[in-house]
Design a protein around this motif. Structure first.
Motif, mmCIF file in Angstrom:
data_model
loop_
_atom_site.group_PDB
_atom_site.id
_atom_site.type_symbol
_atom_site.label_atom_id
_atom_site.label_comp_id
_atom_site.label_asym_id
_atom_site.label_seq_id
_atom_site.Cartn_x
_atom_site.Cartn_y
_atom_site.Cartn_z
ATOM 1 N N GLU A 181 47.349 37.596 35.783
ATOM 2 C CA GLU A 181 46.351 38.060 37.603
ATOM 3 C C GLU A 181 47.259 38.372 38.316
ATOM 4 O OE1 GLU A 181 43.508 35.446 37.449
ATOM 5 O OE2 GLU A 181 42.316 35.214 36.807
ATOM 6 N N LEU A 182 48.853 37.709 39.474
ATOM 7 C CA LEU A 182 49.255 38.055 39.883
ATOM 8 C C LEU A 182 49.424 39.071 40.109
ATOM 9 C CD1 LEU A 182 50.557 36.504 42.105
ATOM 10 C CD2 LEU A 182 52.491 35.595 41.080
ATOM 11 N N LYS A 183 50.021 39.433 38.869
ATOM 12 C CA LYS A 183 50.412 41.317 38.870
ATOM 13 C C LYS A 183 49.738 41.980 39.013
ATOM 14 C CE LYS A 183 52.118 44.646 35.203
ATOM 15 N NZ LYS A 183 52.410 44.545 33.647
ATOM 16 N N GLN A 184 48.115 41.972 38.568
ATOM 17 C CA GLN A 184 47.499 43.128 39.603
ATOM 18 C C GLN A 184 47.130 42.682 40.508
ATOM 19 O OE1 GLN A 184 44.657 41.328 36.135
ATOM 20 N NE2 GLN A 184 44.788 43.989 35.430
ATOM 21 N N ARG A 185 46.760 41.477 41.656
ATOM 22 C CA ARG A 185 46.462 40.744 42.469
ATOM 23 C C ARG A 185 47.838 41.892 42.917
ATOM 24 N NH1 ARG A 185 46.776 35.445 42.913
ATOM 25 N NH2 ARG A 185 44.991 36.179 40.917
ATOM 26 N N LEU A 186 49.453 41.507 42.919
ATOM 27 C CA LEU A 186 50.720 42.573 43.976
ATOM 28 C C LEU A 186 50.689 43.906 43.938
ATOM 29 C CD1 LEU A 186 53.001 40.261 43.041
ATOM 30 C CD2 LEU A 186 52.150 40.039 45.183
ATOM 31 N N ALA A 187 49.785 44.613 42.534
ATOM 32 C CA ALA A 187 49.746 45.669 42.253
ATOM 33 C C ALA A 187 48.803 46.868 43.389
ATOM 34 C CB ALA A 187 49.596 46.334 41.255
ATOM 35 N N THR A 188 47.848 45.520 43.992
ATOM 36 C CA THR A 188 46.552 46.089 44.694
ATOM 37 C C THR A 188 47.265 46.567 46.416
ATOM 38 O OG1 THR A 188 46.091 44.203 45.209
ATOM 39 C CG2 THR A 188 44.576 45.655 42.929
ATOM 40 N N LYS A 189 48.407 45.241 46.677
ATOM 41 C CA LYS A 189 48.897 45.440 48.147
ATOM 42 C C LYS A 189 50.156 45.826 47.751
ATOM 43 C CE LYS A 189 45.420 42.037 48.631
ATOM 44 N NZ LYS A 189 44.322 42.296 50.250
ATOM 45 N N PHE A 190 51.027 45.864 47.095
ATOM 46 C CA PHE A 190 52.529 46.706 47.394
ATOM 47 C C PHE A 190 52.626 47.257 46.124
ATOM 48 C CE2 PHE A 190 52.830 42.207 48.277
ATOM 49 C CZ PHE A 190 52.271 42.535 50.292
ATOM 50 N N GLU A 191 53.334 47.964 46.253
ATOM 51 C CA GLU A 191 54.187 49.164 44.623
ATOM 52 C C GLU A 191 55.043 48.292 44.065
ATOM 53 O OE1 GLU A 191 55.071 53.498 43.867
ATOM 54 O OE2 GLU A 191 55.303 53.119 46.396
#
Length: 244
Positions: free
Chosen positions: A123-133
Motif C-alpha cells: 500500500e505504501l508503494k502505491q501511495r508514494l506512486a500517486t504523490k511522487f514519481e
C-alpha cells in the motif's frame, strides 16, 4: 550509517526482505513556501531586458530545495500514519494493529523499506506512486557506496567498488596487501622537520578511509591515528595513510 547498519541487522535477524526505491527528480517535488526568482536561461528568445523568472517549482542547485523536498516527503509519510524517529529524522516507522511493523529510511532520493507487514509495504508503494514519481529497484543491493549481498548465514556488506576507485585515484591499483594496516612499532608524531604534503589531498584520502572503515572496522584505529594530523600533514603521515 548507524541507522543503516541497525536496519540491516534487524532484517538479517528477522529474515525481513529489504526493498529499494528511487525517487525521480526528487527536488522537483518540493513545495516552495517563499518567492524565488532566477535569471533568464541562456538561449531564451525575445526581449529579456529587466526580466527574471519566478519559480513555480523547486529546481536543483539551490540550498533551500533539499529541505523543501524532504519537508513535503515527511508530510506525506506522517499523513500515511508513519512516525518520524527523533533519533534519526530520515527514519519513519509504522506499527499495524495486527502487530506488524514497516520501517522506511530515506537519503535524498534513495529509499529502503523493510519490515514484516507485506500489505502495508504494498500500500505504501502505491501511495508514494500517486504523490511522487518512484522507481522500484528490487531487493537492496547497493546503498550509499555499500554493496549488500545475501546468504543463508545472513547479510554481508562490503565496499569493493568504493575502495577500488580509491586505489585508482591515488595510483595504487596494483599495490600488494600487508598483514596489518599500520606498523605496530611505528610511533607517529607531529614530524615538523619532515616535508609537507598536499593538505587537501591528504584530508580527502583520510576522509574516504573514515567512510571505508564502516565495513572494515579492522582499520578504524589506524584511521583514527592518521586523522589527527589533517591540520598539518607531513610525508610520514601520508606514507602511513597509503599503507592503510
Amino acid at each position: 550509517m548507524n541507522t543503516v547498519r541497525i536496519l540491516l541487522s534487524l532484517a538479517a535477524h528477522y529474515n525481513w526482505q529489504i526493498l529499494q526505491y528511487d525517487v525521480k527528480n526528487a527536488f522537483l517535488h518540493g513545495d516552495l513556501d517563499e518567492e524565488i526568482y532566477m535569471n533568464i536561461p541562456s538561449g531564451f528568445e525575445g526581449n529579456t531586458s529587466n526580466k527574471v523568472c519566478k519559480l513555480k517549482k523547486a529546481l536543483y542547485g539551490q540550498k533551500q530545495f533539499p529541505r523543501a523536498w524532504f519537508r513535503r516527503f515527511a508530510k506525506v509519510m506522517k499523513e500515511s500514519g508513519y512516525k518520524q524517529s527523533q533519533g534519526d529524522h530520515t527514519l519513519f516507522i509504522k506499527h499495524s494493529v495486527a502487530g506488524g511493523v514497516t520501517v522506511f529510511l530515506v537519503y535524498v532520493d534513495d529509499i529502503i523499506v523493510t519490515g514484516n507487514d507485506e500489505r502495508e509495504k504494498h500500500e505504501l508503494k502505491q501511495r508514494l506512486a500517486t504523490k511522487f514519481e518512484i522507481k522500484e529497484l528490487g531487493k537492496l543491493k547497493y546503498f550509499l557506496g555499500i554493496e549488500v549481498t545475501y546468504s543463508t548465514q545472513g547479510i554481508f556488506i562490503s565496499q569493493q567498488n568504493y575502495v577500488t576507485d580509491l586505489l585508482a585515484e591515488i595510483g595504487n591499483i596494483g599495490c600488494k596487501p600487508v598483514s596489518t594496516p599500520m606498523d605496530p612499532n611505528h610511533k607517529l608524531g607531529e614530524a615538523k622537520e619532515e616535508p609537507m604534503v598536499d593538505k587537501r589531498m591528504y584530508q580527502r584520502l583520510v576522509g574516504r578511509l573514515i567512510y571505508f572503515a564502516l565495513t572494515r572496522p579492522n582499520i578504524a584505529y589506524s584511521v583514527s591515528v592518521i586523522s589527527q594530523f589533517m591540520h598539518d600533514p607531513r610525508e610520514p603521515h601520508l606514507q602511513v595513510a597509503y599503507r592503510v
